[in-house]
Design an enzyme around this catalytic site. Structure first.
Site, PDB file in Angstrom:
ATOM      1  N   CYS A 114      44.302  -7.113  61.003  1.00 44.49           N
ATOM      2  CA  CYS A 114      43.622  -8.355  61.410  1.00 44.49           C
ATOM      3  C   CYS A 114      42.888  -8.227  62.739  1.00 44.49           C
ATOM      4  O   CYS A 114      42.099  -9.104  63.096  1.00 44.49           O
ATOM      5  CB  CYS A 114      44.621  -9.501  61.461  1.00 44.49           C
ATOM      6  N   HIS A 254      41.608 -15.191  65.613  1.00 43.19           N
ATOM      7  CA  HIS A 254      41.926 -14.755  64.247  1.00 43.19           C
ATOM      8  C   HIS A 254      42.612 -15.909  63.537  1.00 43.19           C
ATOM      9  O   HIS A 254      43.466 -16.597  64.120  1.00 43.19           O
ATOM     10  CB  HIS A 254      42.835 -13.530  64.312  1.00 43.19           C
ATOM     11  N   ASN A 284      43.419 -16.508  55.536  1.00 41.82           N
ATOM     12  CA  ASN A 284      43.374 -15.322  56.393  1.00 41.82           C
ATOM     13  C   ASN A 284      42.615 -14.214  55.670  1.00 41.82           C
ATOM     14  O   ASN A 284      43.138 -13.612  54.738  1.00 41.82           O
ATOM     15  CB  ASN A 284      44.810 -14.898  56.720  1.00 41.82           C
TER      16      ASN A 284
HETATM   17  O1  UT7 Z   1      47.340 -12.075  60.138  1.00 40.73           O
HETATM   18  C1  UT7 Z   1      48.251 -11.040  60.311  1.00 40.73           C
HETATM   19  C2  UT7 Z   1      49.478 -11.438  60.965  1.00 40.73           C
HETATM   20  N1  UT7 Z   1      50.220 -12.382  60.182  1.00 40.73           N
HETATM   21  C3  UT7 Z   1      50.604 -13.534  60.701  1.00 40.73           C
HETATM   22  O2  UT7 Z   1      50.266 -13.835  61.825  1.00 40.73           O
HETATM   23  C4  UT7 Z   1      51.531 -14.393  59.886  1.00 40.73           C
HETATM   24  C5  UT7 Z   1      52.676 -14.871  60.737  1.00 40.73           C
HETATM   25  N2  UT7 Z   1      53.668 -15.629  60.007  1.00 40.73           N
HETATM   26  C6  UT7 Z   1      53.433 -16.889  59.552  1.00 40.73           C
HETATM   27  O3  UT7 Z   1      52.324 -17.394  59.665  1.00 40.73           O
HETATM   28  C7  UT7 Z   1      54.569 -17.660  58.961  1.00 40.73           C
HETATM   29  O4  UT7 Z   1      55.778 -16.992  59.225  1.00 40.73           O
HETATM   30  C8  UT7 Z   1      54.450 -17.914  57.429  1.00 40.73           C
HETATM   31  C9  UT7 Z   1      53.321 -18.901  57.164  1.00 40.73           C
HETATM   32  C10 UT7 Z   1      54.196 -16.600  56.718  1.00 40.73           C
HETATM   33  C11 UT7 Z   1      55.746 -18.539  56.913  1.00 40.73           C
HETATM   34  O5  UT7 Z   1      56.020 -19.730  57.628  1.00 40.73           O
HETATM   35  P1  UT7 Z   1      57.466 -19.970  58.276  1.00 40.73           P
HETATM   36  O6  UT7 Z   1      57.428 -21.302  58.882  1.00 40.73           O
HETATM   37  O7  UT7 Z   1      57.744 -18.800  59.197  1.00 40.73           O
HETATM   38  O8  UT7 Z   1      58.389 -19.967  57.020  1.00 40.73           O
HETATM   39  P2  UT7 Z   1      59.674 -19.049  56.732  1.00 40.73           P
HETATM   40  O9  UT7 Z   1      59.260 -17.674  56.347  1.00 40.73           O
HETATM   41  O10 UT7 Z   1      60.638 -19.223  57.852  1.00 40.73           O
HETATM   42  O11 UT7 Z   1      60.253 -19.782  55.462  1.00 40.73           O
HETATM   43  C12 UT7 Z   1      60.787 -21.113  55.536  1.00 40.73           C
HETATM   44  C13 UT7 Z   1      61.232 -21.536  54.151  1.00 40.73           C
HETATM   45  C14 UT7 Z   1      62.100 -20.503  53.446  1.00 40.73           C
HETATM   46  O12 UT7 Z   1      63.053 -21.191  52.674  1.00 40.73           O
HETATM   47  P3  UT7 Z   1      64.561 -21.372  53.207  1.00 40.73           P
HETATM   48  O13 UT7 Z   1      65.071 -19.972  53.434  1.00 40.73           O
HETATM   49  O14 UT7 Z   1      64.427 -22.150  54.472  1.00 40.73           O
HETATM   50  O15 UT7 Z   1      65.213 -22.114  52.108  1.00 40.73           O
HETATM   51  C15 UT7 Z   1      61.117 -19.822  52.525  1.00 40.73           C
HETATM   52  O16 UT7 Z   1      61.733 -19.264  51.387  1.00 40.73           O
HETATM   53  O17 UT7 Z   1      60.075 -21.727  53.325  1.00 40.73           O
HETATM   54  C16 UT7 Z   1      60.224 -20.945  52.136  1.00 40.73           C
HETATM   55  N3  UT7 Z   1      58.882 -20.522  51.717  1.00 40.73           N
HETATM   56  C17 UT7 Z   1      58.084 -21.282  50.975  1.00 40.73           C
HETATM   57  N4  UT7 Z   1      58.239 -22.501  50.419  1.00 40.73           N
HETATM   58  C18 UT7 Z   1      57.202 -23.010  49.729  1.00 40.73           C
HETATM   59  C19 UT7 Z   1      58.254 -19.370  52.018  1.00 40.73           C
HETATM   60  N5  UT7 Z   1      57.017 -19.362  51.483  1.00 40.73           N
HETATM   61  C20 UT7 Z   1      56.895 -20.548  50.814  1.00 40.73           C
HETATM   62  C21 UT7 Z   1      55.850 -21.129  50.070  1.00 40.73           C
HETATM   63  N6  UT7 Z   1      56.049 -22.353  49.547  1.00 40.73           N
HETATM   64  N7  UT7 Z   1      54.665 -20.517  49.877  1.00 40.73           N
END
Ligand code: UT7
Length: 329
Positions: A114, A254, A284
């Site tokens: 990225c 980004h 993204n």
């Molecule tokens: O561009 C390159 C670099 N990349 C980035 O900068 C990405 C950085 N990371 C992020 O933007 C975020 O971590 C994400 C958007 C990828 C995820 O958001 P989050 O708030 O960190 O969610 P999480 O991974 O902590 O997941 C929270 C919950 C989990 O469920 P439990 O364990 O709390 O029951 C996940 O299983 O949300 C669940 N989950 C979803 N639910 C509905 C994960 N993906 C989804 C989804 N829809 N698509």
């Protein structure tokens, strides 16, 4: 004699027509519009149904040549930031030179995930500042749909396809790239990686069956690093160049996550209206996000505007570029 600086003199984008919105994704994996919007800010993304990264890059380059009144044969060099070139080799730059008719240019791909566009812009600026070249094209292009697993809800909601291209030329008014800070930490490969297809894990039936050719991300870990590093490096480049919040006209971040963008802007002391945002439309697009922001906001930019471009991505890679916009549209 005035020092030569490297200025952006034109910008063009390309987005595939197909719109994959949150509703359609909700029918593919267990997700919903409310989750995606509140966690990332994304509403829809574009998908390249027919063609490859070089086709998106070529379309952006041809549009750029037309817009800047540049003959294809006058381009000296093309640098393509991408992690999704058409082939492991030859490079997307080689293919774009052929398709766009850049018969006198040479080129190469720059793999910084990225951060691909800001790494490429910083590299390209050196060829202009030394006086070696007069016209360098920088492309940020990624067809993320070719490496995203549409059975993995944690990654497939984030990424989209798109390309942007800018022309870099010498400037003797002191406009253009002023400074950059680029960093990396290879230990981050643990958290964001395409595990197979390279020399460590060449393609086998097993790597395909294990879905190892797709992007794997530990979102929470990446978020933690991204939110800190992108804000830190943006504040650092301001401090290094004695820029106060009121001196900065635009943050060009980004587009990975609206929450990361907000944290960066807050750290820089910038109000929302100085922050370029189009993540809701394109998601993204990896190397594509920053040139696509410049393209979307081009008409609002004025000669002399102070821009800070900032990115964080796989590697980990991150950094900032401080530039002064060189033209009125
Ligand atoms: O561009 C390159 C670099 N990349 C980035 O900068 C990405 C950085 N990371 C992020 O933007 C975020 O971590 C994400 C958007 C990828 C995820 O958001 P989050 O708030 O960190 O969610 P999480 O991974 O902590 O997941 C929270 C919950 C989990 O469920 P439990 O364990 O709390 O029951 C996940 O299983 O949300 C669940 N989950 C979803 N639910 C509905 C994960 N993906 C989804 C989804 N829809 N698509």
């Amino acid at each position: 004699m005035n020092k030569i600086t490297a200025a952006i003199t034109g910008v063009q984008g390309f987005l595939p027509d197909y719109v994959l919105d949150n509703e359609e994704l909700s029918a593919m994996v267990d997700t919903n519009d409310e989750w995606i919007t509140s966690r990332t800010g994304i509403k829809e993304r574009r998908i390249m149904k027919d063609g490859a990264t070089s086709d998106m890059g070529t379309a952006a380059v041809l549009g750029l040549l037309e817009k800047t009144n540049t003959k294809a044969e006058d381009v000296d060099l093309i640098i393509v930031g991408t992690v999704t070139a058409d082939f492991p080799f030859p490079s997307a730059a080689n293919v774009i030179c052929d398709k766009a008719g850049l018969i006198n240019a040479w080129g190469f791909d720059l793999n910084a995930a990225c951060s691909g566009f800001i790494y490429s812009l910083s590299t390209a600026s050196q060829f202009i500042e030394t006086g070696k070249y007069k016209k360098v094209v920088i492309v940020g292009a990624d067809m993320m749909s070719s490496i995203v697993d549409y059975e993995d809800r944690t990654t497939c909601v984030i990424f989209g396809d798109g390309a942007g291209a800018v022309m870099l030329e010498p400037n003797n008014e002191g406009l253009g790239v002023q400074d950059f800070i680029l960093e990396n930490d290879g230990a981050g490969r643990e958290f964001l990686v395409q595990p197979a297809g390279g020399s460590l894990n060449p393609p086998t039936m097993e790597t395909v069956e294990n879905r190892q050719h797709f992007v794997k991300q530990e979102g929470k870990q990446v978020f933690k690093f991204a939110v800190t590093k992108m804000a830190d490096v943006s504040a650092e480049i301001m401090e290094k160049n004695n820029l106060a919040s009121e001196d900065v006209d635009w943050l060009v971040p980004h587009q990975a996550n609206l929450r990361i963008i907000d944290a960066t802007a807050k750290r820089m002391g910038l109000p929302d209206e100085k922050v370029m945002i189009n993540i809701q439309k394109y998601g993204n697009t990896t190397s594509g996000t920053i040139p696509l922001c410049l393209w979307d906001y081009e008409k609002q930019l004025k000669k002399g505007d102070v821009l800070i471009l900032s990115a964080f991505g796989g590697g980990f890679t991150w950094g900032s570029v401080y530039l002064k916009w060189a033209y009125n549209s």
